[in-house]
Design an enzyme around this catalytic site. Structure first.
Site, PDB file in Angstrom:
ATOM      1  N   ASN A   6      -5.264 -16.233  -4.258  1.00 57.82           N
ATOM      2  CA  ASN A   6      -6.639 -15.885  -3.538  1.00 57.82           C
ATOM      3  C   ASN A   6      -7.414 -16.642  -4.767  1.00 57.82           C
ATOM      4  OD1 ASN A   6      -9.185 -14.837  -2.853  1.00 57.82           O
ATOM      5  ND2 ASN A   6      -8.528 -12.657  -3.813  1.00 57.82           N
ATOM      6  N   HIS A  91     -10.193  -6.610   0.544  1.00 54.97           N
ATOM      7  CA  HIS A  91     -10.021  -6.654  -0.833  1.00 54.97           C
ATOM      8  C   HIS A  91     -11.086  -5.831  -1.757  1.00 54.97           C
ATOM      9  CE1 HIS A  91     -10.174  -8.574  -4.856  1.00 54.97           C
ATOM     10  NE2 HIS A  91      -8.927  -9.164  -4.634  1.00 54.97           N
ATOM     11  N   GLU A  93     -13.043  -6.076  -4.053  1.00 56.70           N
ATOM     12  CA  GLU A  93     -14.220  -6.903  -4.269  1.00 56.70           C
ATOM     13  C   GLU A  93     -15.014  -6.921  -3.134  1.00 56.70           C
ATOM     14  OE1 GLU A  93     -12.835 -10.489  -5.741  1.00 56.70           O
ATOM     15  OE2 GLU A  93     -11.981  -9.533  -7.381  1.00 56.70           O
ATOM     16  N   GLU A 159      -3.147  -3.411  -4.842  1.00 56.53           N
ATOM     17  CA  GLU A 159      -3.915  -4.214  -5.850  1.00 56.53           C
ATOM     18  C   GLU A 159      -4.424  -3.137  -6.786  1.00 56.53           C
ATOM     19  OE1 GLU A 159      -4.526  -8.545  -5.359  1.00 56.53           O
ATOM     20  OE2 GLU A 159      -6.099  -7.589  -4.124  1.00 56.53           O
ATOM     21  N   SER A 201      -3.495  -9.146 -12.046  1.00 55.98           N
ATOM     22  CA  SER A 201      -2.908  -9.743 -13.563  1.00 55.98           C
ATOM     23  C   SER A 201      -1.641 -10.198 -13.366  1.00 55.98           C
ATOM     24  CB  SER A 201      -3.002  -8.782 -14.662  1.00 55.98           C
ATOM     25  OG  SER A 201      -4.605  -8.541 -14.483  1.00 55.98           O
TER      26      SER A 201
HETATM   27  C1  PEP Z   1      -7.063 -10.390  -6.954  1.00 60.00           C
HETATM   28  O1  PEP Z   1      -8.214 -10.174  -7.116  1.00 60.00           O
HETATM   29  O2  PEP Z   1      -6.564 -10.144  -5.813  1.00 60.00           O
HETATM   30  C2  PEP Z   1      -6.129 -10.539  -8.125  1.00 60.00           C
HETATM   31  C3  PEP Z   1      -4.971 -10.166  -7.913  1.00 60.00           C
HETATM   32  O3  PEP Z   1      -6.614 -11.076  -9.236  1.00 60.00           O
HETATM   33  P1  PEP Z   1      -5.878 -11.453 -10.472  1.00 60.00           P
HETATM   34  O4  PEP Z   1      -4.757 -11.985 -10.439  1.00 60.00           O
HETATM   35  O5  PEP Z   1      -7.013 -12.214 -11.226  1.00 60.00           O
HETATM   36  O6  PEP Z   1      -5.926  -9.983 -11.316  1.00 60.00           O
END
Ligand code: PEP
Length: 247
Positions: A6, A91, A93, A159, A201
């Site tokens: 992503n 997501h 966000e 997530e 992460s």
């Molecule tokens: C994400 O925003 O879907 C995500 C997994 O971000 P990161 O890997 O940077 O934690």
């Protein structure tokens, strides 16, 4: 095994071109599928660049109507027309900044499916819910409310919000418990199997550990998918993991 990258609202024509130059000379394995989710405006640009590379492309969101007076939105039909196979929905966000609700995400997932896209529905608890033992119930409600009425194939990305971009990941036992629970909930409601990706992460250091957890069918990677070196290191580790386990 599935790896979703992503890119969020990052990169530009120059950096995407340079990213793809490295992909062109890389030997991909049939066992680990890759999909990149670039910013919408670069879907066509990326799709042309990766034409001969075994990588899928997807949208970071879609609307629940075909076309119409929805300024700034993106139609699932347009995503499909420009070569997308997948779409990320819900997501955290978008849930936070765009106020997307479970009901809204369900409608988008249904229209995405109708338009022959494969939805990846994101769910995840915040830190307060995790620390107060409410994560399992919260995710159960998110899934129940977002689950499309009818589908043949569905992917859920677990997530945890507190893990996204923070460098912190849940305990192995927490990921194991949540992924099993997600599969059980979906099966109990639809009698269909679902793939569950872990996201939050993920990096070169923790990918092997995450993939070794039961019911983890792949990962959704944000930050670490933006640099070609990190991205290929994650991909290479996933391939190695499958080889080690003779999968
Ligand atoms: C994400 O925003 O879907 C995500 C997994 O971000 P990161 O890997 O940077 O934690």
């Amino acid at each position: 095994m599935f790896i979703a990258a992503n890119w969020k609202m990052n990169l530009n024509k120059k950096s995407i071109k340079s990213f793809v130059e490295h992909l062109k000379i890389y030997k991909f394995s049939k066992n680990v599928q890759l999909c990149i989710f670039p910013p919408t405006i670069y879907i066509d640009f990326l799709s042309k660049l990766i034409k001969n590379i075994p990588i899928s492309i997807g949208g970071q969101n879609c609307h629940h109507q075909s076309f119409g007076a929805f300024t700034g939105e993106i139609s699932a039909i347009s995503l499909k027309e420009f070569g997308c196979d997948y779409v990320i929905l819900g997501h955290s966000e978008r849930r936070i900044y765009n106020k997307e609700t479970n009901e809204y995400i369900k409608k988008c997932a249904q229209f995405g499916i109708k338009s022959s896209l494969r939805p990846i529905i994101c769910v995840g608890e915040n830190l307060d819910q995790r620390e107060n033992g409410k994560a399992i119930d919260f995710i159960e409600k998110q899934i129940t409310d977002c689950l499309p009425e009818d589908f043949n194939e569905l992917t859920i990305a677990y997530e945890p919000i507190w893990s996204i971009g923070t460098g912190k990941i849940p305990l192995q036992s927490e990921i194991r418990e949540m992924h099993k629970n997600i599969k059980d909930i979906v099966f109990s409601k639809s009698k269909k199997n679902v793939k569950v990706l872990y996201g939050g992460s993920v990096n070169e250091q923790n990918i092997q550990e995450i993939l070794s957890i039961n019911n983890v069918d792949g990962v959704l990677v944000g930050g670490a998918s933006l640099k070609i070196k990190d991205f290929l290191a994650i991909y290479g580790s996933a391939v190695k993991h499958l080889k080690n386990y003779n999968i």
